[in-house]
Design an enzyme around this catalytic site. Structure first.
Site, PDB file in Angstrom:
ATOM      1  CG  ASP A 217     -13.091   1.471  11.756  1.00  0.00           C
ATOM      2  OD1 ASP A 217     -14.321   1.645  11.886  1.00  0.00           O
ATOM      3  OD2 ASP A 217     -12.462   1.791  10.737  1.00  0.00           O
TER       4      ASP A 217
ATOM      5  CE  LYS B  54      -2.537   0.904   3.658  1.00  0.00           C
ATOM      6  NZ  LYS B  54      -3.640   0.907   4.643  1.00  0.00           N
TER       7      LYS B  54
END
Length: 684
Positions: free
Chosen positions: A486, A390
């Site tokens: 989350d 990423k």
């Protein structure tokens, strides 16, 4: 009042200004002019001061007949002829100063007390002894406030006898009047009116003033009237600081309005050294109270300075902390172990050249996704391991703090149900994360059909168990324990055998034992999954993750997002649920795949578990260990072995042949969830 302004051109024509009482245009550069006719037309004029104004000619007798005229000063001009003030001169006329002109005669008037000065004129040539050819005696022009029906007494040291004949330390200074409408200082009436106005003002403002004294009226170089003022305290010998401050404020901010004959003013105070009854001439030692007061004052001052120092230090630390959050690697030297280097366990740092090589120079053929964070590339390490890289947009600071948090946390966690961090790259201005390559996307993709994988009820139970074990590991076995913050279907990834892996630690919070009830300064999470108790109290605990996991269980049951068209899944399930009916009367909400293929009783038990997880109070929710065990029990009751790995790969599932997007395109790898909008949260 226009003196000393270097004005040029013709002398202003003031005809018709009948309310004007003070004129001073001295020491400018006007053109030479005859005596203006408007001199005699200003009916309210009290003072005419035009020194060095290039005026020439004879002064008209009518000028001195103006009823309010008190002073005429026309020094250093070219006035000539005979000076005649006439028989009807003003009764208030006190002074005529015509020094250094060309007057050659003067018509005197019997009984006149007007002070006339003609020094420097032809009439005062050598040998002339008339009074108007010498400077007047100033002794009669001074003024001082007289005693009030008493005899002044001698005072010791620096004390002064007041008009009431009491010794005290007065507050003193000078009053400067810029444009008084009188010039002679022998008229005590005007000063008495000023004295009365001062006392009236002090009393109306509640000031501790017994009396005031005015003295020594003079003119300074700017032709301002200067008066010495002394203000005497009432009842005691001295003023305290509050009294001095209040009196000074009244005199300095124009709260005091003098009689109109004095015009505008300002006050210049003298230092007042007599606070707290300090009698400089008494020779008495300081009292114990004064010493104690001084000591306390010194201690308070020291404390304030210490507080200011500590505050400044803390502000500096906060600024440094904020800077580190914006650039968490600012202090890190990749060639050393000092500074802001992430604390890694089991992960490594890659150089930019290594990443460049394993991605074939970031070729488009290796690009498998992109998003707000940047791009994701597939890469092969020299050892043959496939990784997902990423890469943040170069120069972007988006997610800087979360970037470092994810590196440190992921490097510490090693569990089959948690995404493994292989390493990272912080080199040549780049920020890149290197993950294990996950082939089958997110749980969200699987539930919605975007991945092309059909998730039946049994597979969903295994995924739920794997996700529960991953979160349980974070809470109970990671060191330090971690609250994810989350949990959602986009952050549960599925590998080639459909094993669930918890991902995305950008918002995670490491939690030491004393911090189990950590209070956050900013609530973070994803709307719909967010624990309402956390939102309302800002208190983050592991039970906040449990609530989010309960919402995830409902999502597994229904294949619906938590909030759809303003409808909250938790509320929808609660309102529709009827435990006396088959599948708890949830047929309209359940995903048809679940409703058609579930083992008897398993859906009901699964729904009960989800409801326990989303209890309003965190204390009423189970732990993730209890959640995992309950899912194991549900699987066993459905004839599944909760301890067995998935036996088949995703290739055997329906729809696998269909192309699908790479998992790292989705939110799980690109979006670090920030603050949410509370108005849209509807937990019930």
């Amino acid at each position: 009042f226009l003196s000393n302004n270097q004005l040029t051109g013709s002398l202003p024509n003031l005809t018709g200004m009948n309310l004007l009482n003070y004129v001073d245009v001295s020491n400018n550069s006007f053109d030479a002019t005859d005596v203006p006719p408007w001199f005699s037309s200003l009916q309210s004029l009290t003072s005419l001061i035009m020194e060095n104004a290039h005026i020439q000619g004879k002064l008209p007798v009518s000028l001195f007949s103006l009823s309010q005229l008190q002073t005429v000063s026309l020094k250093n001009n070219r006035i000539n002829g005979t000076l005649n003030i006439g028989p009807t001169f003003s009764s208030q006329l006190q002074r005529i100063d015509l020094q250094n002109n060309f007057i050659d005669a003067f018509t005197q008037r019997a009984g006149s007390t007007v002070q006339i000065i003609l020094i420097g004129n032809p009439i005062c040539d050598e040998g002339v002894t008339q009074s108007y050819c010498s400077f007047p005696d100033q002794s009669n022009s001074t003024y001082s406030t007289p005693p009030e029906n008493c005899t002044p007494i001698p005072c010791t040291s620096e004390k002064v006898s007041s008009p009431t004949c009491k010794c005290a330390y007065p507050y003193s200074g000078n009053l400067f009047f810029r444009a008084p409408s009188f010039s002679a200082f022998g008229n005590k009436t005007v000063f008495e009116s000023l004295h009365s106005k001062l006392m009236e003002t002090f009393k109306s403002h509640g000031q501790p003033v017994e009396s005031t004294s005015l003295s020594n009226p003079t003119k300074n170089s700017n032709e301002y009237l200067v008066l010495n003022l002394q203000v005497f305290p009432a009842g005691i010998d001295y003023f305290n600081r509050t009294g001095i401050s209040s009196i000074g404020f009244i005199l300095s901010n124009q709260s005091f309005k003098p009689p109109h004959t004095f015009g505008p003013f300002y006050f210049k105070a003298n230092e007042y050294p007599y606070f707290a009854g300090l009698d400089k001439g008494s020779g008495k030692p300081l009292s114990t109270g004064v010493i104690i007061g001084a000591a306390i004052g010194g201690f308070v001052l020291f404390s304030l300075l210490l507080f200011a120092g500590v505050y400044a230090f803390r502000q500096k630390k906060r600024a440094e902390t904020a800077s580190k959050k914006n650039d968490p690697f600012a202090l890190w030297d990749p060639n050393t172990d000092s500074g802001g280097v992430p604390q890694l366990k089991g992960a490594r740092s890659f150089s930019f050249e290594e990443i460049k090589k394993c991605t074939n120079n970031f070729s488009e053929s290796n690009e498998v996704g992109r998003g707000g964070y940047g791009k994701v590339y597939r890469g092969n390490l020299p050892n043959g391991q496939m990784v997902a890289i990423k890469r943040a947009v170069q120069g972007s600071t988006q997610g800087g703090y979360e970037f470092k948090t994810e590196i440190e946390l992921l490097s510490r966690v090693h569990h089959k149900n948690v995404v493994s961090l292989v390493g990272f790259c912080f080199d040549q201005g780049e920020q890149m994360l290197v993950y294990e390559y996950i082939t089958n996307g997110t749980l969200k993709d699987g539930l919605t059909g975007r991945s092309g994988i059909r998730l039946d009820w049994m597979r969903r139970l295994r995924i739920a168990l794997g996700a529960a074990r991953g979160v349980q590991y974070l809470h109970d076995l990671a060191n330090p324990p971690i609250i994810h913050r989350d949990i959602k279907s986009n952050n549960i990834l599925l590998d080639e055998r459909l094993n669930a892996k918890v991902a995305d630690f950008g918002l995670s919070k490491p939690m030491g034992e004393p911090e189990k009830g950590y209070v956050t300064t900013q609530v973070k999470g994803t709307m719909g999954y967010l624990d309402p108790e956390y939102y309302m109290t800002n208190q983050l605990t592991e039970k906040s993750d449990v609530y989010s996991f309960g919402v995830l269980l409902f999502e597994i049951l229904t294949a619906r997002s938590p909030i759809v068209n303003g409808k909250y899944i938790v509320r929808e399930v609660k309102e529709a649920m009827d435990r006396t009916k088959v599948l708890y009367n949830l047929h309209d909400i359940l995903d048809p795949i679940v409703a058609a293929n579930s083992a008897p009783g398993s859906v009901e038990k699964f729904a009960d578990l989800a409801l326990r997880c989303v209890q309003e109070s965190g204390d009423s929710r189970p732990t993730m260990n209890e959640v995992a065990k309950e899912i194991e029990n549900i699987m066993e009751s459905a004839g599944l072995n909760p301890h067995a790995e998935s036996a088949s790969t995703s290739n055997s599932y329906e729809g696998k042949g269909k192309d699908h997007e790479h998992p790292y395109i989705k939110e799980s790898l690109f979006a670090y969830s920030g603050s949410f909008s509370p108005s849209r949260l509807e937990p019930k």
